[in-house]
Design an enzyme around this catalytic site. Sequence first.
Site, short mmCIF file in Angstrom:
data_model
loop_
_atom_site.label_atom_id
_atom_site.label_comp_id
_atom_site.label_asym_id
_atom_site.label_seq_id
_atom_site.Cartn_x
_atom_site.Cartn_y
_atom_site.Cartn_z
N ASP A 178 33.23 40.90 42.61
CA ASP A 178 34.54 41.07 42.00
C ASP A 178 34.38 40.73 40.51
OD1 ASP A 178 37.19 41.55 41.49
OD2 ASP A 178 37.93 40.42 43.20
C1 NOJ Z 1 39.90 41.89 40.46
C2 NOJ Z 1 40.49 42.15 41.80
O1 NOJ Z 1 40.36 41.01 42.61
C3 NOJ Z 1 39.87 43.33 42.53
O2 NOJ Z 1 40.65 43.60 43.66
C4 NOJ Z 1 39.76 44.52 41.64
O3 NOJ Z 1 39.20 45.59 42.35
C5 NOJ Z 1 38.92 44.16 40.43
N1 NOJ Z 1 39.55 43.08 39.71
C6 NOJ Z 1 38.72 45.35 39.50
O4 NOJ Z 1 39.86 45.67 38.85
#
Ligand code: NOJ
Length: 735
Positions: free
Chosen positions: A280
């Site tokens: 993430d």
């Molecule tokens: C953080 C989020 O937790 C995740 O769900 C997302 O896909 C990513 N950022 C990318 O934007």
Amino acid sequence: MKKLLFIFFISISIFSQKKSFEQRADSVLALMTLEEKVGQLVQYSGGWATGVETGKPTEGSDELIRKGKVGSFLNVVSSKLTGKMQKIAAEESRLKIPLIFGLDVIHGYVSTFPVPLAEASSWNPSLVEKSARMQALEASSAGIHWTFNPMVDIARDPRWGRIMEGSGEDPYLGSQMAAARVRGYQGNDLSANNTILACVKHYAGYGGAEGGRDYNTVDLSERNFRDFYLPPYKAGVEAGAGSLMASFNEIGGVPSSASKFLMTQILRNEWKTDAFVVSDWNSIGELIPHGVAKDLKEAAKLGIESTVDMDMEANAYYSHLANLVREGKIDIKLVDAAVRRVLIAKFKLGLFDDPFKYCNEEREQKTIKSKEIVDATKEVALESIVLLKNEKNLLPLDKKLKSIAVVGYLAKSISDPLGGWSALGDSNDVVSIFDGIKNKIGKDVKINYAKGCKITGNDKSGFNEAINVAKLSDVIIAVVGETRNMSGEASSRATLDLPGVQEDLLKELYKIGKPIVVILMNGRPLTIPWLQENIPAIVEAWYPGISAGSVVADILFGDVNPSGKLTVTFPRYVGQIPIYYNHKNTGRPHDPKNHYTSYYMDLDNTPLYPFGFGLSYTTFEYSNLTLDKKEIKKNESLKVFVDVKNTGTREGKEVVQLYIRDLVGSVTRPVKELKDFKKISLKPGETKHVEFTITPDKLKFYDINMDYVLESGDFQVFVGTNSVDVKETSFQIVE
Ligand code: NOJ
């Protein structure tokens, strides 16, 4: 040498069509330098300001692409822009390895569908699949190869704002939805130019955040984790998801992005998938504040060792992976395996064969907001709405009313109906609830609008106007709830009441004594016992997407009969959380006659609305619940039959739900577990004979030795309209 390499590479592309993706990936891998390998594992967000202060590489993105130092971007959209960057990768970089572009297409690219929790409330996996398919059509036309969805985190705590992005609290339903979404995004042929790679996230257990506070610690027993939280990730992988995203949280003391248990043991060894794992956003960097890495270099080492293949935005792999290999601190084989998985995904998408297949501006123009997609947003939203209360059949409303008061800030909002994570969703495309009602009823009905109050804050200065318009009208429609940014990432709440003074407004309107309908717009269960007690009709609209107004009006005026059911329990009070239907019995289940049993002195144990709950404008009667056998052996299946009759006067859809209880096990089992469901449509007076099959697989669980088995003994079977109102029978499994 350069020329030879080029000829070799071209011949791989041309003559390797018959080779497997793995073989093709290996042929490319054989040509790569260490830096190029690392590049494939690096992902950046598009449009950053380069420079040392940002902690990002000082070269611009074009230069990085040209040098093969980046393999993927997120947040770069449009066929034109992705095409421009792809051209550099595919024509100017040494090995011409295409980039993969990812984006959070969570419930739509431009044409916004209902939020995922709402979509799940349809209990209609093929409809949810269709939504994902439509999202893929739109996103792929704009150069997007890869969506960071489905989000399949089981959540039992509605304080957690991200509950809105998932499918609720149940592992079976969650698994059905996970698989449906993967099928929808990826289609039958991932190499087609209108399918996109799915990403099952957030692996794993992110929804178990303590106290419902986002990014917080998760600590689940392995049994609880495997029984309740893990199944939807597995279902997504089994449906063929090409990637997964490692979650932010730690689980049992180990952050996911450094978890060999999650990534190596479960994903690679048990599930045997070659899907690649992306971190993430900066989750590899966050291994430092988590306290398992002293610096970014160590974080990179932990990430790659646990087989997190691609580093989103942490700069850890970019800055340190090559050195770690050179210094002999990590085995090149780990890097090779990660690169191989990323390359396989690119091969599967057909990007090596045609890197520009997603870059057709004409197609993009034709596809975005096409009728097919916009129509689908409405179709899906109509089944997502849940009727929570309808005293004396106040709904549906008569279109020939003389006057209607529409009250509430959210009634006229065109941005909130989009919900959180709405990608390029445009509020100008949204039909507000007010407009939807106006369009439905025509000129002869007078609509009186008043805002009443904002969503947050204590300002009651608009109450009088709202009371006045309500007094002038035959019926009051009040639209209340949360703004779209009150759920989603970093949007946890400690209270779940209607925010601000909205409930006070409803209390004032209620005093007028006119029929009143409440439309809820929110991304999580709310604690609304006063509403349930006093308001005659309550409709849970969630965030319905661009077709919000037309959908809500169709339901309010009875052109469509509501058929959604909750996939998450609504508590009465925050103090009941965590509250979920598939809980254990305890040694002292609540007995009102016995003080020393499990209950709150000041709160009811029961929820406000149970899992699976949702009303219709018609009524359904269940009868003749029977089984084909009362006794089966461990390897045998069992059939369950039930008759469902539409006893009302309207055609309607019903979700017939099958639950079981394993009465005595080597470990405790839940009081109810959803094992199947069917959504059927019945004409007035019509009866349908519904059949389910309970296969041995559906009865398995992790036993006392953590073996996944089926145990003999007594089982109850429940079939009904929600998790509480059920018919019951039983069977036995014999040795
Ligand atoms: C953080 C989020 O937790 C995740 O769900 C997302 O896909 C990513 N950022 C990318 O934007």
